[in-house]
Design an enzyme around this catalytic site. Structure first.
Site, PDB file in Angstrom:
ATOM      1  N   ARG A  15      -3.324  -3.440  13.668  1.00  0.00           N
ATOM      2  CA  ARG A  15      -4.773  -3.680  13.647  1.00  0.00           C
ATOM      3  C   ARG A  15      -5.006  -5.160  13.935  1.00  0.00           C
ATOM      4  NH1 ARG A  15      -4.048  -0.173   9.180  1.00  0.00           N
ATOM      5  NH2 ARG A  15      -4.874   1.913   9.623  1.00  0.00           N
ATOM      6  N   ASP A  46      -1.806  -5.190   3.716  1.00  0.00           N
ATOM      7  CA  ASP A  46      -1.913  -5.457   5.154  1.00  0.00           C
ATOM      8  C   ASP A  46      -2.684  -6.746   5.449  1.00  0.00           C
ATOM      9  OD1 ASP A  46      -0.464  -3.232   5.735  1.00  0.00           O
ATOM     10  OD2 ASP A  46      -2.172  -1.965   6.257  1.00  0.00           O
ATOM     11  N   TYR A  63       2.030  -5.713  13.334  1.00  0.00           N
ATOM     12  CA  TYR A  63       0.861  -5.050  12.746  1.00  0.00           C
ATOM     13  C   TYR A  63      -0.069  -4.521  13.829  1.00  0.00           C
ATOM     14  CZ  TYR A  63      -2.863  -4.115   9.412  1.00  0.00           C
ATOM     15  OH  TYR A  63      -3.814  -3.492   8.634  1.00  0.00           O
ATOM     16  N   GLU A  81       0.805  -1.225   0.000  1.00  0.00           N
ATOM     17  CA  GLU A  81       0.000   0.000   0.000  1.00  0.00           C
ATOM     18  C   GLU A  81       0.838   1.276   0.000  1.00  0.00           C
ATOM     19  OE1 GLU A  81      -0.526  -2.537   2.261  1.00  0.00           O
ATOM     20  OE2 GLU A  81      -2.551  -2.386   3.079  1.00  0.00           O
ATOM     21  N   GLU A 141      -9.487  -5.541   5.142  1.00  0.00           N
ATOM     22  CA  GLU A 141      -9.327  -4.421   4.224  1.00  0.00           C
ATOM     23  C   GLU A 141      -8.118  -4.631   3.327  1.00  0.00           C
ATOM     24  OE1 GLU A 141      -9.520   0.453   4.316  1.00  0.00           O
ATOM     25  OE2 GLU A 141      -9.033  -0.634   6.149  1.00  0.00           O
ATOM     26  N   HIS A 189      -3.127 -14.181  14.155  1.00  0.00           N
ATOM     27  CA  HIS A 189      -2.448 -12.895  14.198  1.00  0.00           C
ATOM     28  C   HIS A 189      -1.646 -12.792  15.491  1.00  0.00           C
ATOM     29  CE1 HIS A 189      -5.406 -10.781  11.230  1.00  0.00           C
ATOM     30  NE2 HIS A 189      -4.882 -11.888  10.744  1.00  0.00           N
ATOM     31  N   ASP A 198      -5.267  -7.946   7.010  1.00  0.00           N
ATOM     32  CA  ASP A 198      -6.618  -7.913   7.553  1.00  0.00           C
ATOM     33  C   ASP A 198      -7.607  -7.898   6.393  1.00  0.00           C
ATOM     34  OD1 ASP A 198      -6.403  -5.321   6.575  1.00  0.00           O
ATOM     35  OD2 ASP A 198      -6.286  -4.391   8.543  1.00  0.00           O
TER      36      ASP A 198
END
Length: 715
Positions: free
Chosen positions: A303, A81, A301, A8, A85, A348, A83
């Site tokens: 989130r 990332d 990470y 990203e 999203e 995670h 997750d």
């Protein structure tokens, strides 16, 4: 031909470039490259809610560059990332850039370290469409609420308003709390403390609190008359030690951070907003230049809802604790933490430093002050989580006050003595509400039957308190407890309700605005499910089921949309328009002589003639803050930007264009005489950067007005 890696952000490309071989080239999508159109709904409601994605104009150049890079690559690795999203972004990239014959592989890592990157690229996978569909469903649900209900708000309240699915629930929580506070009626009650001492040693007095009758029955003191009557009886009582209990107690360290706990603790300890915390954490995760090490990802990470920690990280941390603090600070067995949430992502990791041995002091010279403070907090929390428990001796002394009535009264004194620091040598978790300070520092040696002498009685009046307003920390905690939103949504929820001016923050707590009350009540009347806490929590669980159990996302959206559409049809037919309260200013219109009133418009409050529309006189409200402009000496005013953000500007604008986002203070800088402004809990000079405590700054000189004070402190 080389392998193409797409992430990203440019920052992540720089960190990964250091860890990957020259067989890879890296490109950044700079976030989402495809979304629903801004100008229309973009969803085929009658065709299973098919979304019509478009590439925004500002992303077309990036997409073209990615397509060209894909065309000359042997394989594409999507490293967005880890997750939902991030999974959706990878899918969008693949859909937009796909070239025949070129394989696309998804790589997932939760920290940007050599070990994690090598493992991820050795075990690539395909795009997980269950995660993508869960994210699509969330996006479509949010779009349906926003694009269907917002026009209703334009019709019934005013143009420019918008409704959000999860944000509206957050506003409801704040509105409900405010109404609890408004309805709250304080109740008087009294407490009584006795100052006592052993008859044989009056030089070691201590205090004990009245807790009830000696037979165990409760005692309530409602007013001064009752307090004085009871105090009279207690003056004549005989006091002696009834029971002494000493117990050993231990306090466990908190687990390493997940997203919500990091946001809460960063607010409590650092006074960082949720948005600020996540932005800084993103920088620490993606990588920063750290001296000879080069660009390094400093944390895992950010989130996540998992407290799981990699075995290698636990081993490294325990070894570090032994070397730094000694073997007694390491428990016999490694500590593990398990989340009770249904879909806590145990694959995670918790938020932790990528290397415990990278102590905050070693990276401090290379980080900004906010980056260092957040990294230090994350590092301390992780290390403390693997340290030994703190050990206490808790002593409780029950004291009999024999008066002849009933069986007498019971007083109690208690003290907790820390015997072993354990993890508290490094870190202690903060609380939303300040803990009450205990007056008792120590107790003399006491045994059952010891006769005591009364040195004094201290009755004190109290009033019950309303529930506290929400801070960013306590609001995140409440959203998590109710199951509203997920790790990636807390920051945008809070940012959105503030930017839309449904709430304001004063003194660090949320208060709903008049607009917030009106919109909340309107939605509650016509769209009860949209702002129902339980309904929204169940919908979040259904989104989780799409991600983890392959539940049909179309059915989830359909079940939500059908009643929404029906409610919208009914609500739109109601001839009703909400009006804001108009407050008389006590002035008359200079044009027609009619009374002036304060009205609320799209950009906040303003003064207008009550004779509108015949008379269209208006003027802005000048919110003076009692501080002069440092450049021209005119009044500084509190203003609102078109985006709803507060700033402070010169009243002489446009002749003088001085403005600042920090609230100016009336004091002069003690070093350079410049303008001081509120900076978190401190004050900062806008000229030389000097910082100091607000209450300790010297008084201003010259024509600056006196500070507006409350409780002796500048507000």
């Amino acid at each position: 031909m080389k392998n193409l890696v797409i992430v990203e952000s440019p920052a992540k490309t720089r960190t990964l470039a250091k860890l990957l071989s020259k067989d890879y080239i890296l490109k950044a999508s700079q976030g989402h490259i495809r979304d629903l159109p801004k100008s229309k709904l973009g969803i085929e409601v009658e065709k299973d809610f098919i979304p019509k994605y478009v590439v925004p104009k500002e992303k077309r150049k990036i997409v073209q560059e990615l397509r060209e890079a894909v065309a000359s690559a042997s394989a594409v690795y999507l490293a967005t990332d880890p997750d939902r999203e991030g999974e959706a972004i990878s899918w969008h990239i693949a859909e937009v850039t796909r070239s025949s014959g070129i394989p696309y592989r998804r790589v997932v890592f939760h920290e940007i370290t050599k070990e994690a990157i090598e493992k991820a690229f050795k075990h690539p996978r395909t795009i997980d469409m269950q995660l993508v569909n869960a994210q699509q469903a969330r996006r479509i649900l949010d779009r349906l609420v926003g694009y269907k209900i917002s026009p209703f708000l334009w019709q019934k309240v005013r143009r420019g308003l918008s409704a959000g699915r999860v944000q509206s629930v957050a506003v409801k929580i704040i509105v409900d709390r405010e109404r609890e506070i408004e309805k709250f009626v304080p109740e008087e009650y009294w407490s009584i403390e006795a100052e006592l001492a052993k008859r044989k040693n009056e030089t070691a007095p201590f205090r004990a609190a009245l807790v009830g009758y000696l037979d165990g029955k409760k005692l309530a003191i409602h007013n001064k008359v009752e307090a004085e009557g009871l105090t009279g009886k207690l003056q004549e009582a005989d006091y002696s030690v009834f029971k002494v209990t000493t117990k050993k107690a231990s306090r466990q360290p908190p687990p390493p951070f997940i997203t919500s706990t990091m946001q809460q603790e960063a607010w409590r300890k650092l006074h960082f907003s949720v948005k600020q915390t996540m932005a800084i954490a993103q920088q620490l995760y993606e990588g920063l230049p750290v001296g000879d090490e080069g660009t390094v990802g400093l944390i895992t990470y950010m989130r996540t809802d998992s407290t799981n920690v990699a075995r290698s990280a636990v081993v490294e941390t325990r070894e570090f604790i032994t070397e730094k603090y000694g073997a007694e600070f390491v428990p016999a067995h490694a500590r593990t933490f398990v989340r009770s949430a249904k879909w806590a992502q145990e694959a995670h990791e918790a938020i932790r430093p990528t290397s415990t041995r990278r102590e905050p002091s070693t990276v401090k010279p290379y980080l900004t002050a906010p980056q260092f403070r957040l990294y230090q907090l994350i590092w301390q929390r992780m290390v403390a989580s693997q340290m030994a428990v703190a050990e206490y001796d808790n002593t409780s002394v029950d004291i009999k006050a024999k008066t002849g009535a009933r069986s007498g009264y019971l007083f109690r004194a208690a003290v907790s003595i820390l015997r072993f620091l354990g993890f508290t040598i490094l870190y202690s978790e903060s609380k939303d509400e300040p803990e009450k300070e205990g007056r008792e520092k120590a107790l003399p040696s006491l045994e059952k039957g010891d006769a005591l002498k009364l040195l004094g009685l201290f009755p004190e009046q109290h009033f019950t308190q309303p529930p506290p307003r929400f801070t960013e920390a306590s609001l995140v905690k409440t959203l998590e407890q109710y199951g509203i939103g997920r790790p990636s949504t807390y920051a945008p929820i809070i940012s959105t309700i503030k930017e839309r001016e449904y709430v304001t923050t004063t003194g660090g707590v949320f208060k709903p605005t008049e607009l917030g009350f009106l919109v909340n009540d309107l939605l509650a009347r016509h769209f009860p499910d949209v702002i129902d806490i339980d309904f929204t929590a169940r919908l979040e669980n259904e989104l989780d089921d799409i991600a983890h159990e392959n539940k049909n996302w179309v059915h989830v959206v359909q079940d939500f949309y059908v009643p929404l559409a029906k409610n919208l049809e009914t609500a739109s037919a109601v001839a009703e328009r909400v009006k804001f309260a108009e407050e008389p200013t006590g002035e008359v219109c200079p044009n027609c002589g009619k009374p002036l009133v304060t009205k609320t418009g799209r950009f906040g409050k303003f003064v207008a003639c009550s004779g509108y529309p015949e008379c269209k006189y208006t003027r802005s409200i000048q919110n003076k803050i009692g501080v002069k402009c440092p450049e021209c000496g005119a009044e500084l005013l509190e203003r609102r930007s078109k985006k709803g953000r507060t700033f402070y500007g010169c009243s002489a604008y446009p002749k003088c264009n001085f403005a600042t986002n920090l609230r100016p203070l009336p004091q002069l800088c003690p070093k350079c005489g410049g303008l001081m402004a509120q900076f978190g809990k401190a004050a900062k000079c806008l000229k030389c950067g000097h910082r100091g405590k607000v209450e300790e700054l010297p008084a201003s000189e010259g024509d600056r007005e006196k500070a507006i004070t409350k409780g002796g402190k500048v507000v």
